[in-house]
Design a protein around this motif. Structure first.
Motif: not given
Length: 225
Positions: A14-43
């Protein structure tokens, strides 16, 4: 401690659900790392490295904010949270993960492959840290939280089984991301599934943190928090 931590897990949901927005930034940051294969290798390498550094800042910030919610304290500025918790979090995390680091060094020294043994060591470290990390944020202390947190887990293992299960679930999600990112090259079509798993991993991580924090507040620190 009696029965199990199931009620604390439900409250944490219930606490997580009420503060759902706090999960978005860490999820976005880790998601960027996961999707790094979609861009050129150096980048991609730069994005992956940058996301790791950002995670080391964002996670203690969000843990600190959830700690305030658990204890009912008034909100502190983000800068205040960082100053209060960052060094404690990093120091304890390094010591907590020392067995894993030593294990990896041994594998490298003897030129052995990273296999199931590494996954087991990683899982053990994360399970042992179930109460350690919340203690760091609830008490503001560092290394004294290591033996106390591990003692809480071992002495009340049956009670903590829901938290252990969730920790294992988070590890399995993380393993899925690792295997997905290890494909050569990963399929772009799997990106959506990967991002969903990233978010679930983050959500479960914070669910364990909040539930463990509630347990500690109710069972160990009624007079201190």
């Amino acid at each position: 401690m009696n029965d199990t931590a199931r009620p604390q897990v439900i409250r944490a949901v219930n606490i997580i659900r009420s503060n759902f927005n706090l999960l978005l930034i860490p999820a976005a940051i880790i998601g960027i790392s996961y999707l790094s294969f979609l861009v050129p290798e150096q980048l991609g390498g730069v994005l992956a490295f940058g996301s790791v550094l950002a995670t080391l800042i964002v996670y203690p910030l969000m843990y600190g904010r959830f700690s305030e919610i658990i204890t009912g304290q008034g909100p502190v500025s983000w800068g205040g949270l960082l100053r209060r918790h960052w060094l404690n979090f990093i120091s304890v995390s390094i010591v907590l993960h020392a067995p894993l680091l030593i294990w990896l060094v041994l594998l490298y020294s003897f030129k052995l492959a990273v296999g199931a043994g590494t996954d087991l060591v990683y899982a053990l470290v994360n399970i042992l840290g179930i109460y350690v990390i919340p203690l760091v944020f609830l008490t503001g202390e560092r290394f004294s939280c290591l033996p106390l947190g591990i003692k809480c887990l071992i002495g009340n293992f049956h009670f903590s089984l829901p938290l252990v299960f969730l920790s294992i679930l988070s590890i399995l999600f993380g393993a899925f991301m690792g295997h997905g990112g290890a494909e050569s090259p990963p399929h772009t079509s799997s990106a959506f599934v990967g991002l969903l798993v990233v978010f679930l991993t983050v959500a479960v991580d914070f669910l364990v943190f909040v539930a463990a924090g509630l347990v500690l507040k109710e069972k160990l620190f009624q007079d201190r928090i």
